[in-house]
Each structure stands twice: as structure tokens, then as C-alpha cells.
Write an enzyme that holds these catalytic residues in place. Sequence first.
Site, PDB file in Angstrom:
ATOM      1  N   GLU A  55       0.799  -1.180  -0.081  1.00 23.13           N
ATOM      2  CA  GLU A  55       0.101   0.104  -0.258  1.00 23.13           C
ATOM      3  C   GLU A  55       0.951   1.483   0.296  1.00 23.13           C
ATOM      4  OE1 GLU A  55      -2.713   0.471  -0.310  1.00 23.13           O
ATOM      5  OE2 GLU A  55      -3.520  -1.447  -0.816  1.00 23.13           O
ATOM      6  N   TYR A 138      -6.254   6.398   3.473  1.00 21.08           N
ATOM      7  CA  TYR A 138      -6.527   6.176   2.592  1.00 21.08           C
ATOM      8  C   TYR A 138      -6.088   4.643   2.782  1.00 21.08           C
ATOM      9  CZ  TYR A 138      -5.505   2.750  -1.058  1.00 21.08           C
ATOM     10  OH  TYR A 138      -5.811   1.809  -1.379  1.00 21.08           O
ATOM     11  N   ASP A 156      -9.968   5.733  -2.729  1.00 15.87           N
ATOM     12  CA  ASP A 156      -8.910   6.220  -3.722  1.00 15.87           C
ATOM     13  C   ASP A 156      -9.212   6.751  -4.901  1.00 15.87           C
ATOM     14  OD1 ASP A 156      -9.212   4.005  -5.078  1.00 15.87           O
ATOM     15  OD2 ASP A 156      -7.336   2.902  -5.009  1.00 15.87           O
ATOM     16  N   CYS A 208     -13.185  -0.615 -15.308  1.00 18.00           N
ATOM     17  CA  CYS A 208     -13.789   1.171 -15.112  1.00 18.00           C
ATOM     18  C   CYS A 208     -12.655   1.843 -15.168  1.00 18.00           C
ATOM     19  CB  CYS A 208     -14.635   1.140 -13.744  1.00 18.00           C
ATOM     20  SG  CYS A 208     -15.891   2.771 -13.991  1.00 18.00           S
ATOM     21  N   CYS A 215     -17.883  -1.518 -19.930  1.00 19.01           N
ATOM     22  CA  CYS A 215     -19.149  -1.861 -19.199  1.00 19.01           C
ATOM     23  C   CYS A 215     -20.001  -3.245 -20.062  1.00 19.01           C
ATOM     24  CB  CYS A 215     -19.903  -0.638 -20.179  1.00 19.01           C
ATOM     25  SG  CYS A 215     -19.151   0.975 -19.313  1.00 19.01           S
ATOM     26  N   CYS A 224     -25.346   1.265 -14.130  1.00 20.45           N
ATOM     27  CA  CYS A 224     -24.912   2.451 -13.328  1.00 20.45           C
ATOM     28  C   CYS A 224     -25.294   3.736 -14.299  1.00 20.45           C
ATOM     29  CB  CYS A 224     -23.573   2.179 -14.493  1.00 20.45           C
ATOM     30  SG  CYS A 224     -22.258   3.390 -14.178  1.00 20.45           S
TER      31      CYS A 224
HETATM   32  S1  SF4 Z   1     -21.014   0.114 -16.377  1.00 22.88           S
HETATM   33 FE1  SF4 Z   1     -20.383   2.409 -14.793  1.00 22.88          FE
HETATM   34  S2  SF4 Z   1     -18.809   1.268 -13.203  1.00 22.88           S
HETATM   35 FE2  SF4 Z   1     -19.102  -0.240 -15.043  1.00 22.88          FE
HETATM   36  S3  SF4 Z   1     -17.860  -0.171 -15.711  1.00 22.88           S
HETATM   37 FE3  SF4 Z   1     -19.285   0.836 -17.516  1.00 22.88          FE
HETATM   38  S4  SF4 Z   1     -18.714   3.049 -16.409  1.00 22.88           S
HETATM   39 FE4  SF4 Z   1     -17.713   2.084 -14.829  1.00 22.88          FE
END
Ligand code: SF4
Length: 366
Positions: A55, A138, A156, A208, A215, A224
Site C-alpha cells: 500500500e 486511505y 482512492d 472501469c 461496461c 450504472c
Molecule cells: S458500467 Fe459504469 S461502473 Fe461499470 S465500467 Fe461502465 S461506467 Fe464503469
Amino acid sequence: MNKPENGTMLGRSTAGRNDRTASLLLDWYDRHRRLLPWRAVPGEKPDVYRIWLSEIMLQQTKVATVRSFYRNFIVKWPTLTQLAKAKRTDVLRLWAGLGYYARARNLYACAQVVMGQYGGNFPDTEENLRSLPGIGSYTAAAITAIAYNQWAVVVDGNVERVLARLYTVEKPIVETRPLLRQLATRLTPQDRPGDYAQAIMDLGALICTPRSPKCVECPWTRLCKAHSTGTPECWPRKKTKAKKPRRYGVAFWIERSDGAVILRRRPDKGILGGMTEIPTSVWYDHPLSERSVRAQSPIKTHWETIPGLVRHSFTHFNLELTILTAEAERTPKDAFWCPKRKIKSEALPSLMRKVVALVQTAQNSS
Ligand code: SF4
């Protein structure tokens, strides 16, 4: 941080929804977790020393860069006791090239405190962890969650990006940190908090990602909000970046007739603190005048300028170093001679390694 009780800080339906959101992520993590050298495999007890070391190394640094440094440290000092008994110069030497050198000084100081005050066992509360050198909010939360599987909110840059997309937070991250923390607090489950912390980190690192989120592979696609807009990469909202200022300095390469080179240790406080350097001038926001160069040179002599410049980017500014070379036999104050063949085993930060490389190129071509 206090953990929220379901049905108290949150409404029961909201808490239930958050639990389902967390559980989707945990299911994904059980199938797609990254294999990392410091991470316990399922069924194995996490090693707090390894988690702490990783870390600290991962602060502001990518996993790919950290891997080899982590391996070198673990091979040389497999336990906290061994690290605490090491010489500080050896720790700085092995850290050289990883950057943000205050981390190395604090790492060493932290090992001394954990040995001296805690009998070699890291404390297991966020509050006590935060009191140790180099451990901020953190890192304390990450160690609490990952090493001890205790409830802690780990936020983070990766987590902030994921949450800003999941909930389409409309302002840049720097302006919405309290909100993002609140969202993270609500989502962190009471069951498997350590796995959850690692899962959301993995999601940010693998799926992401900043420029092109994948996605279709994400466990949160159906929830999302950014994904539903069709342009998830437009979150987090960007803040216009101020241009980095440029600073200028001079490095003094002094060579003896036997090929040894002058080095010196930088003061503990300040940038590159405690590391070894080819003597350099103060870094100004304008190129140095000849008078200023003369005033700051470690010896009075005739200097030659090496063709080219060393350019290096720090977090808050860019630096341009001109390299001056000279021959000398005297040892300047607070400096020491190092045979050229041994120079790379010194605790030289990346900037100084660039200086060495440019001098070598110039010497080879002359
Ligand atoms: S669905 Fe949303 S959280 Fe998942 S990768 Fe796509 S933008 Fe990121």
C-alpha cells in the site's frame, strides 16, 4: 469511521439496494480477482506486513511499476523485523527509481515504531494505524479492511472514478470528495469488507478504466447511470488543469582522474529528501545566470556544458537541468567520491539517473 447500521443511517430499502450492489461486485470479484504478489489467495490469512508495504508503494504509483520493487524488498527483507534492522541507506537504495521518496523514509520510520512501540505487530485499528509515519487515512482504511477484514471505507482515485460514474456525480472529483465518501460509506458492506475494498479497486483498474470503460464486462452495468447515458467515459467531470510551471537548474558533474564522480546526500526535508544526487543548484523559475552558477558550484573551476538537457516531470512542476562537467581532485564539502561503475547502486532517484545517462551518452560520443 463508525459503520452505519442497516436501517438507521440509511432507510431499509436503500440499505438493501446497497447490499445487493455490493454483492454483485463481490460475485464478480470471486471470479475475476487479480493475482497480486501481496494479496492473500482465498483461504489464506492476509499478511499485514506485505499489505502495508504494497500500500505504501502503491501510493501514487501503478501496480505494474510496483511489482519489481515489491519483489526486491520482500526478497531482501521478508519480515518487518528484518526491515526494521536494515540500514536506512539500504532501504533508500532499493527504493531508488520508485519516486516520492518521503514514502521510503516514512516506511523505515514506521518499521522502527511498530517494532519499538507495538512489539513488531501492526495495530489493528484505523486510528492507531493513522498515528504511524507515512500512514494516512486511505492507507489506514486499506490495511484495516484488507489485512484485518474489518469494516473501513477505502476511497482512492479508482474508487472515486467508479462511484462518480455509477451515480453520475456532476462536478469534478476535487469538488465532490465528501459526497463520494458518503456514497462509498453507504456501499461498503459489513460482510467481507476486505474483499469489497479489493474488488472495487480491481473494478477500477481492470474494467472501469479512465479512458475506455469496458461496461459490457462490468457487474454494475444495469445499475450504472453513466453507462445508461452511452458516454460513461465523460465521468468524472474534468476540471480544467492549470499548466505546470517549469523550473530550471544546473547539475555539476565532477570527475576525478581515476574516473570517480562526486555525489552528495540531499537533506532529509524537501524534494528527493535523503536521496543521493549529482550536486545540483537550487531550481528556479528562470534559467540561472552565470553569476548564480558560479556562486552555487561546489568547486571553483572551468565548467564545460554537455549538449542536451535533462527534463523531468514532478507532480507540481517540470524541471530542466543543464549539465556542467569539470575535472577535479579535491573533495567538495559534504560530498563523496563514487567509482563510476558503482554509481547505479547508489540511492539515485530517476532524475539523477537521467543525468548519469546523458553524461555517459556525451562521453561515449566524444
Ligand atoms: S458500467 Fe459504469 S461502473 Fe461499470 S465500467 Fe461502465 S461506467 Fe464503469
